[in-house]
Design a protein around this motif. Structure first.
Motif, PDB file in Angstrom:
ATOM      1  N   LEU A 274      15.192   7.312  11.586  1.00  0.00           N
ATOM      2  CA  LEU A 274      14.319   6.817  10.529  1.00  0.00           C
ATOM      3  C   LEU A 274      13.208   5.993  11.160  1.00  0.00           C
ATOM      4  O   LEU A 274      13.462   5.120  11.994  1.00  0.00           O
ATOM      5  N   TYR A 275      11.969   6.295  10.759  1.00  0.00           N
ATOM      6  CA  TYR A 275      10.790   5.618  11.295  1.00  0.00           C
ATOM      7  C   TYR A 275      10.118   4.817  10.186  1.00  0.00           C
ATOM      8  O   TYR A 275      10.069   5.240   9.028  1.00  0.00           O
ATOM      9  N   LYS A 276       9.590   3.663  10.572  1.00  0.00           N
ATOM     10  CA  LYS A 276       8.770   2.862   9.656  1.00  0.00           C
ATOM     11  C   LYS A 276       7.488   2.486  10.379  1.00  0.00           C
ATOM     12  O   LYS A 276       7.536   1.907  11.470  1.00  0.00           O
ATOM     13  N   GLY A 277       6.357   2.846   9.788  1.00  0.00           N
ATOM     14  CA  GLY A 277       5.082   2.571  10.440  1.00  0.00           C
ATOM     15  C   GLY A 277       4.981   3.212  11.810  1.00  0.00           C
ATOM     16  O   GLY A 277       4.316   2.693  12.702  1.00  0.00           O
ATOM     17  N   GLN A 303       9.362   7.702   7.548  1.00  0.00           N
ATOM     18  CA  GLN A 303       9.497   9.138   7.802  1.00  0.00           C
ATOM     19  C   GLN A 303      10.855   9.380   8.437  1.00  0.00           C
ATOM     20  O   GLN A 303      11.328   8.589   9.266  1.00  0.00           O
ATOM     21  N   LEU A 304      11.482  10.461   8.029  1.00  0.00           N
ATOM     22  CA  LEU A 304      12.794  10.834   8.554  1.00  0.00           C
ATOM     23  C   LEU A 304      12.644  12.017   9.500  1.00  0.00           C
ATOM     24  O   LEU A 304      11.850  12.925   9.245  1.00  0.00           O
ATOM     25  N   LYS A 305      13.422  12.007  10.566  1.00  0.00           N
ATOM     26  CA  LYS A 305      13.441  13.137  11.497  1.00  0.00           C
ATOM     27  C   LYS A 305      14.888  13.528  11.744  1.00  0.00           C
ATOM     28  O   LYS A 305      15.717  12.682  12.058  1.00  0.00           O
ATOM     29  N   VAL A 306      15.187  14.809  11.563  1.00  0.00           N
ATOM     30  CA  VAL A 306      16.525  15.310  11.822  1.00  0.00           C
ATOM     31  C   VAL A 306      16.514  16.123  13.110  1.00  0.00           C
ATOM     32  O   VAL A 306      15.597  16.900  13.368  1.00  0.00           O
ATOM     33  N   ILE A 322       5.775  11.889   4.675  1.00  0.00           N
ATOM     34  CA  ILE A 322       5.694  10.438   4.641  1.00  0.00           C
ATOM     35  C   ILE A 322       6.235   9.937   3.299  1.00  0.00           C
ATOM     36  O   ILE A 322       5.890  10.460   2.239  1.00  0.00           O
ATOM     37  N   ILE A 323       7.096   8.921   3.371  1.00  0.00           N
ATOM     38  CA  ILE A 323       7.712   8.345   2.175  1.00  0.00           C
ATOM     39  C   ILE A 323       7.165   6.933   1.985  1.00  0.00           C
ATOM     40  O   ILE A 323       7.357   6.060   2.846  1.00  0.00           O
ATOM     41  N   ASN A 324       6.473   6.708   0.902  1.00  0.00           N
ATOM     42  CA  ASN A 324       5.926   5.392   0.600  1.00  0.00           C
ATOM     43  C   ASN A 324       6.915   4.621  -0.275  1.00  0.00           C
ATOM     44  O   ASN A 324       7.247   5.069  -1.390  1.00  0.00           O
ATOM     45  N   VAL A 325       7.396   3.502   0.234  1.00  0.00           N
ATOM     46  CA  VAL A 325       8.343   2.670  -0.507  1.00  0.00           C
ATOM     47  C   VAL A 325       7.587   1.455  -1.038  1.00  0.00           C
ATOM     48  O   VAL A 325       6.971   0.716  -0.265  1.00  0.00           O
ATOM     49  N   LYS A 326       7.647   1.279  -2.364  1.00  0.00           N
ATOM     50  CA  LYS A 326       6.862   0.213  -3.000  1.00  0.00           C
ATOM     51  C   LYS A 326       7.718  -0.604  -3.941  1.00  0.00           C
ATOM     52  O   LYS A 326       8.761  -0.137  -4.439  1.00  0.00           O
ATOM     53  N   GLU A 327       7.296  -1.829  -4.174  1.00  0.00           N
ATOM     54  CA  GLU A 327       7.944  -2.683  -5.167  1.00  0.00           C
ATOM     55  C   GLU A 327       7.775  -2.033  -6.544  1.00  0.00           C
ATOM     56  O   GLU A 327       6.736  -1.439  -6.839  1.00  0.00           O
ATOM     57  N   ALA A 328       8.811  -2.166  -7.373  1.00  0.00           N
ATOM     58  CA  ALA A 328       8.685  -1.678  -8.741  1.00  0.00           C
ATOM     59  C   ALA A 328       7.672  -2.517  -9.497  1.00  0.00           C
ATOM     60  O   ALA A 328       7.624  -3.745  -9.317  1.00  0.00           O
TER      61      ALA A 328
END
Length: 331
Positions: A274-277, A303-306, A322-328
Motif C-alpha cells: 500500500l502506497y500513500k503519496g 494506491q495498491l499494488k499486488v 489512485i484512491i482519494n481518501v477524504k474526510e466525510a
C-alpha cells in the motif's frame, strides 16, 4: 530522448526501449500504432505490460513524415533490415529462446509481417490492417505515409503496398501462432481481418480470433490491452492477473475496503503493498489468499499494488487506480 531510450545503428538509426528480465527467456517485441495527428510517434503499451516479468522490446516508428509501418522508403527496405537487425541483436545478447511480436492497428500489421517473415514463435495483433494500400490511399491524412513507403501515389503504388503482407503470408515457412483481436462491428473486421483470415486458411496457418463488442476502430486501444496481457501470459507462463472490485476514486476516511485479485494460475500466491503519496506505508507478504482488507485511517492519495507469483516463481504485478481518501462532509 525519454528515459531508457537507446539508439541502434543499423542502415538507419532505430530508437527503442529494452526492458530486461533475468527470469525469462521470452522476448515481447511491441510495434506501435499511429499516434494522434500532430503528436510525435510514441511507444505503445508500456503501462499495460509494466508488471510483466519478461524481456520487452519497444521499437519506435519515427521514420518519414509520420510512420513507415517499419517497412521501407521508396521501396527500399532498409528500415526493415535495420529493425530486424536490432531484434536479432537483442535475441543474441540476452539468450532469448522465444520471440513474440505484438501491436494494434499499424503495430498489428507490423507484428504479423515480422512474425511471419522471420519465424517468430507467436504474434498478438489487435485490429490490424491487411490491404495496406487500400487503407493508406483512402485517407487524405496518410497520403504522405503512402508516398514515403511506395515512392508514388498511383494505382501501381497502391497494389505494391497491398501485396506486401500477402506475399509475406504466401512465402512464410512453418509459422507462428497468431492471436487476432478486432471489434466485430469494425470496418477493419470485414475489409482487413476477414481477407487476412482467408489467406491464412489457404496457407494452413493457425490462428485464434477474438471478437470485441465494439465498432469504432479507436476503441481497440480500450479493449486490446487486456487481451494482449492474457495472450502474453499464455505464451510466456507468467500468470494473467487482474484487480477486481476496485473502490471508487474517492472514499471516506476510516472506511475499510476488501481488495480481490484474480490469477489465471490456481497455484499463485499474493503479496500486497500500500502506497500513500507515492511512498510505501504497508507491506503484506506472500500468502495463498487472493483477498486483503485495508483500513484507510488518514486522508490522502493511496494506491495498491499486488504481486503475484506461481509455483515456477514467475512474477507479475498490477496497480490499482489512485484512491482519494477524504474526510466525510460535515452536516
Amino acid at each position: 530522448m525519454i528515459k531508457g531510450e537507446a539508439v541502434f545503428n543499423g542502415e538507419r538509426e532505430v530508437k527503442y526501449l529494452f526492458q530486461k528480465s533475468n527470469a525469462c527467456r521470452s522476448l515481447v517485441v511491441v510495434f506501435s500504432a499511429f499516434g494522434a495527428e500532430g503528436k510525435p510517434p510514441a511507444y505503445n503499451y508500456l503501462r499495460a505490460l509494466e508488471g510483466y516479468d519478461c524481456n520487452k522490446l519497444y521499437i519506435l516508428d519515427d521514420f518519414g513524415c509520420r510512420a513507415s509501418y517499419y517497412l521501407c522508403e521508396n521501396r527500399d527496405f532498409y528500415i526493415e533490415r535495420s529493425v530486424i537487425s536490432l531484434i536479432e541483436q537483442i535475441v543474441r545478447d540476452n539468450d532469448i529462446k522465444r520471440v513474440i511480436s505484438c501491436g494494434s492497428s499499424k503495430g498489428g500489421y507490423a507484428a504479423i509481417y515480422y512474425g511471419l517473415k522471420y519465424d517468430f514463435d507467436s504474434v498478438i495483433a489487435g485490429s490490424p490492417q491487411y490491404f495496406l494500400g487500400d487503407y493508406l490511399f483512402n485517407s487524405n491524412s496518410l497520403a504522405d505515409v503512402s508516398r514515403f513507403i511506395a515512392g508514388g501515389s498511383d494505382i501501381e503504388d497502391k497494389d505494391f503496398m497491398n501485396e506486401i503482407l500477402q506475399d509475406s503470408i504466401r512465402n512464410s515457412r512453418p509459422s507462428p501462432r497468431l492471436y487476432l483481436h478486432v471489434g466485430r462491428g469494425e470496418y477493419h473486421y470485414n475489409h482487413h481481418v476477414k481477407p487476412l483470415i482467408k489467406e491464412l486458411n489457404k496457407k494452413g496457418i493457425q490462428y485464434d480470433l477474438d471478437l470485441g463488442d465494439y465498432s469504432d476502430h479507436a476503441d481497440v486501444a480500450k479493449h486490446f490491452p487486456e487481451y494482449l496481457k492474457r495472450m502474453i501470459s499464455r505464451e510466456t507462463g507468467v500468470p494473467y492477473i487482474k484487480l477486481l472490485n476496485e473502490p471508487k476514486s474517492t472514499i471516506k476516511i476510516n472506511e475499510k475496503y476488501e481488495f480481490h485479485a484474480h490469477s489465471s494460475d490456481p497455484e499463485s500466491t499474493f503479496a500486497w503493498y500500500l502506497y500513500k503519496g507515492g511512498k510505501t506505508i504497508e507491506k503484506r507478504m506472500y500468502t495463498s489468499s487472493n483477498k486483503t482488507i485495508f483500513d484507510f485511517a488518514e486522508p490522502g492519495q493511496y494506491q495498491l499494488k499486488v504481486f503475484v507469483k506461481n509455483a515456477d516463481e514467475r512474477k507479475v504485478t498490477a496497480k490499482s487506480k489512485i484512491i482519494n481518501v477524504k474526510e466525510a462532509p460535515s452536516d
